[in-house]
Design an enzyme around this catalytic site. Structure first.
Site, PDB file in Angstrom:
ATOM      1  CB  ALA A  62      -0.886  -0.021   1.237  1.00  0.00           C
ATOM      2  N   GLY A 105       0.841  -4.960   1.064  1.00  0.00           N
ATOM      3  CA  GLY A 105      -0.342  -5.037   0.210  1.00  0.00           C
ATOM      4  C   GLY A 105      -0.041  -5.729  -1.120  1.00  0.00           C
TER       5      GLY A 105
HETATM    6  N1  DAK Z   1       4.601   3.249  -0.693  1.00  0.00           N
HETATM    7  C1  DAK Z   1       5.005   4.407  -1.234  1.00  0.00           C
HETATM    8  N2  DAK Z   1       6.211   4.583  -1.812  1.00  0.00           N
HETATM    9  C2  DAK Z   1       7.039   3.543  -1.813  1.00  0.00           C
HETATM   10  C3  DAK Z   1       6.696   2.277  -1.258  1.00  0.00           C
HETATM   11  C4  DAK Z   1       5.391   2.158  -0.664  1.00  0.00           C
HETATM   12  N3  DAK Z   1       4.925   1.015  -0.159  1.00  0.00           N
HETATM   13  N4  DAK Z   1       7.742   1.443  -1.399  1.00  0.00           N
HETATM   14  C5  DAK Z   1       8.701   2.148  -2.041  1.00  0.00           C
HETATM   15  N5  DAK Z   1       8.292   3.410  -2.286  1.00  0.00           N
HETATM   16  C6  DAK Z   1       9.027   4.483  -2.934  1.00  0.00           C
HETATM   17  C7  DAK Z   1      10.162   4.993  -2.030  1.00  0.00           C
HETATM   18  O1  DAK Z   1       9.666   5.898  -1.092  1.00  0.00           O
HETATM   19  C8  DAK Z   1      11.065   5.628  -3.056  1.00  0.00           C
HETATM   20  O2  DAK Z   1      10.511   6.869  -3.427  1.00  0.00           O
HETATM   21  P1  DAK Z   1      11.448   8.199  -3.544  1.00  0.00           P
HETATM   22  O3  DAK Z   1      12.193   8.283  -2.261  1.00  0.00           O
HETATM   23  O4  DAK Z   1      12.328   7.896  -4.727  1.00  0.00           O
HETATM   24  O5  DAK Z   1      10.471   9.302  -3.772  1.00  0.00           O
HETATM   25  C9  DAK Z   1      10.930   4.701  -4.274  1.00  0.00           C
HETATM   26  O6  DAK Z   1       9.687   4.011  -4.100  1.00  0.00           O
HETATM   27  C10 DAK Z   1      12.052   3.679  -4.352  1.00  0.00           C
HETATM   28  O7  DAK Z   1      12.095   2.965  -3.105  1.00  0.00           O
HETATM   29  P2  DAK Z   1      13.466   2.578  -2.393  1.00  0.00           P
HETATM   30  O8  DAK Z   1      14.471   3.637  -2.591  1.00  0.00           O
HETATM   31  O9  DAK Z   1      13.142   2.181  -1.009  1.00  0.00           O
HETATM   32  O10 DAK Z   1      13.892   1.307  -3.271  1.00  0.00           O
HETATM   33  P3  DAK Z   1      14.821   0.075  -2.849  1.00  0.00           P
HETATM   34  O11 DAK Z   1      15.089  -0.654  -4.124  1.00  0.00           O
HETATM   35  O12 DAK Z   1      15.992   0.564  -2.049  1.00  0.00           O
HETATM   36  O13 DAK Z   1      13.952  -0.841  -1.885  1.00  0.00           O
HETATM   37  C11 DAK Z   1      11.936  -2.006  -1.209  1.00  0.00           C
HETATM   38  C12 DAK Z   1      12.862  -1.580  -2.385  1.00  0.00           C
HETATM   39  C13 DAK Z   1      10.652  -2.602  -1.845  1.00  0.00           C
HETATM   40  C14 DAK Z   1      12.624  -3.099  -0.395  1.00  0.00           C
HETATM   41  C15 DAK Z   1      11.606  -0.787  -0.305  1.00  0.00           C
HETATM   42  O14 DAK Z   1      11.150   0.277  -1.140  1.00  0.00           O
HETATM   43  C16 DAK Z   1      10.568  -1.059   0.737  1.00  0.00           C
HETATM   44  O15 DAK Z   1      10.836  -1.711   1.733  1.00  0.00           O
HETATM   45  N6  DAK Z   1       9.357  -0.515   0.521  1.00  0.00           N
HETATM   46  C17 DAK Z   1       8.281  -0.567   1.506  1.00  0.00           C
HETATM   47  C18 DAK Z   1       7.709  -1.956   1.609  1.00  0.00           C
HETATM   48  C19 DAK Z   1       6.625  -2.000   2.656  1.00  0.00           C
HETATM   49  O16 DAK Z   1       6.834  -1.665   3.828  1.00  0.00           O
HETATM   50  N7  DAK Z   1       5.450  -2.376   2.247  1.00  0.00           N
HETATM   51  C20 DAK Z   1       4.281  -2.424   3.118  1.00  0.00           C
HETATM   52  C21 DAK Z   1       3.522  -1.150   2.959  1.00  0.00           C
HETATM   53  S1  DAK Z   1       2.209  -1.045   4.163  1.00  0.00           S
HETATM   54  C22 DAK Z   1      -5.210  -1.068   4.964  1.00  0.00           C
HETATM   55  C23 DAK Z   1      -5.032  -2.058   4.095  1.00  0.00           C
HETATM   56  C24 DAK Z   1      -3.783  -2.408   3.705  1.00  0.00           C
HETATM   57  C25 DAK Z   1      -2.703  -1.812   4.157  1.00  0.00           C
HETATM   58  C26 DAK Z   1      -2.872  -0.803   5.013  1.00  0.00           C
HETATM   59  C27 DAK Z   1      -4.117  -0.419   5.437  1.00  0.00           C
HETATM   60  N8  DAK Z   1      -6.538  -0.730   5.402  1.00  0.00           N
HETATM   61  C28 DAK Z   1      -7.629  -1.595   4.979  1.00  0.00           C
HETATM   62  C29 DAK Z   1      -6.781   0.292   6.303  1.00  0.00           C
HETATM   63  C30 DAK Z   1      -1.407  -2.262   3.696  1.00  0.00           C
HETATM   64  C31 DAK Z   1      -0.277  -1.751   4.181  1.00  0.00           C
HETATM   65  C32 DAK Z   1       0.982  -1.911   3.461  1.00  0.00           C
HETATM   66  O17 DAK Z   1       1.115  -2.539   2.448  1.00  0.00           O
END
Ligand code: DAK
Length: 260
Positions: A62, A105
């Site tokens: 997400a 997500g």
């Molecule tokens: N959201 C927004 N931007 C993201 C992102 C994300 N999930 N993941 C990466 N980006 C963006 C980074 O901020 C960066 O943007 P800039 O800084 O260039 O502006 C760009 O993509 C490149 O990311 P990285 O520099 O981090 O790239 P790397 O290759 O170094 O790393 C990575 C790749 C996938 C390992 C890393 O980006 C990462 O760990 N990303 C986050 C993964 C994560 O935590 N995912 C879970 C998200 S929370 C709900 C329902 C569902 C949910 C919530 C509520 N309700 C029903 C209420 C779900 C929640 C989630 O999924």
């Protein structure tokens, strides 16, 4: 456009396309994807759908930038991400073709699909615990039903990444497909499915999903009734006639009236 759609024969490929955010799912992407899939679902010319991303990123979850500043009232009143429930109502078989990261997500989107084909470089995970939240699009429920309680606890409480091999071993991914020519190979796999009777595909999906909702006894009765009902379809006649006549069946007369 956050999602690119292409129909190849009876297969629709939906490709997440937000490279600057690693295909993170924001509200706009969710509406774009699901509203179009609802239309394809109703088309008799579509027998299978593939959800994919790019070679290195399926989906990073997400959109954290969209969510970060929201408070409880906002999340609750807009029923944030509630529309994902519509995705689960799509009847056409959906394959997740996962290459690269499928996190949060993204992993949940893959699990909402009917089966997951993983490239050798696929990486799955539910890292929400690192953000102070929990999976929110069904991760705690679907992962547990796929891999069991102990493994789901391990994955969700640790937030660790899971490589393709482990995903296959624990039953999260149904199989691994070589990274070389990955999407084309998934499309071939999907074409094979898409050429079967759409009615029988929908019935199979419904019966398998029913097994998660009811007792074995009720599920077996449900399956038998659906099996009986298929004898009122042209595709059942065609499938069995083709077998007896030693020829390839020509299915997908879903909206044609049954021949006498
Ligand atoms: N959201 C927004 N931007 C993201 C992102 C994300 N999930 N993941 C990466 N980006 C963006 C980074 O901020 C960066 O943007 P800039 O800084 O260039 O502006 C760009 O993509 C490149 O990311 P990285 O520099 O981090 O790239 P790397 O290759 O170094 O790393 C990575 C790749 C996938 C390992 C890393 O980006 C990462 O760990 N990303 C986050 C993964 C994560 O935590 N995912 C879970 C998200 S929370 C709900 C329902 C569902 C949910 C919530 C509520 N309700 C029903 C209420 C779900 C929640 C989630 O999924």
């Amino acid at each position: 456009m956050n999602v690119l759609f292409e129909q190849i024969g009876r297969v629709v490929v939906a490709k997440l396309n937000r490279p600057s955010a690693l295909n993170a799912l924001n509200t706009e992407t969710m509406y774009e994807l699901i509203s179009k899939l609802e239309k394809f679902d109703k088309s008799p010319s579509v027998g299978c759908i593939i959800i994919t991303g790019s070679e290195n990123i399926f989906c990073a979850g997400a959109d954290i930038k969209e969510m970060a500043s929201k408070n409880f009232s906002q999340m609750f009143e807009e029923d944030y991400f509630g529309y994902w429930e519509v995705f689960s109502k799509i009847k056409t078989p959906i394959i997740a073709a996962v290459s690269g990261y499928a996190l949060g997500g993204g992993c949940e989107l893959a699990m909402m699909c009917d089966t997951i084909l993983a490239s050798e470089n696929a990486v799955f995970g539910q890292p929400e615990i690192k953000l102070g939240v929990i999976p929110g699009i069904g991760g705690t429920q679907r992962l547990t039903s796929l891999v069991g309680k102990s493994k789901a606890m391990d994955i969700i409480l640790s937030g660790r990444n899971i490589e393709a091999k482990e995903a296959e071993n624990i039953g999260l991914a149904s199989k691994i497909i070589s990274q070389n020519n990955f999407l084309n190979n998934v499309i071939k796999y999907a074409q094979n499915i898409a050429n079967y009777s759409k009615t029988a595909l929908i019935a199979s999906k419904e019966a398998i999903n029913q097994s998660l909702e009811c007792s074995l006894k009720d599920g077996i009765v449900f399956e038998r009734r659906v099996f009986h009902s298929l004898f009122n379809t042209q595709d059942q006649k065609e499938g069995m006639d083709a077998f007896l006549e030693k020829r390839i069946a020509n299915f997908n007369s879903i909206y044609q009236p049954i021949k006498k």
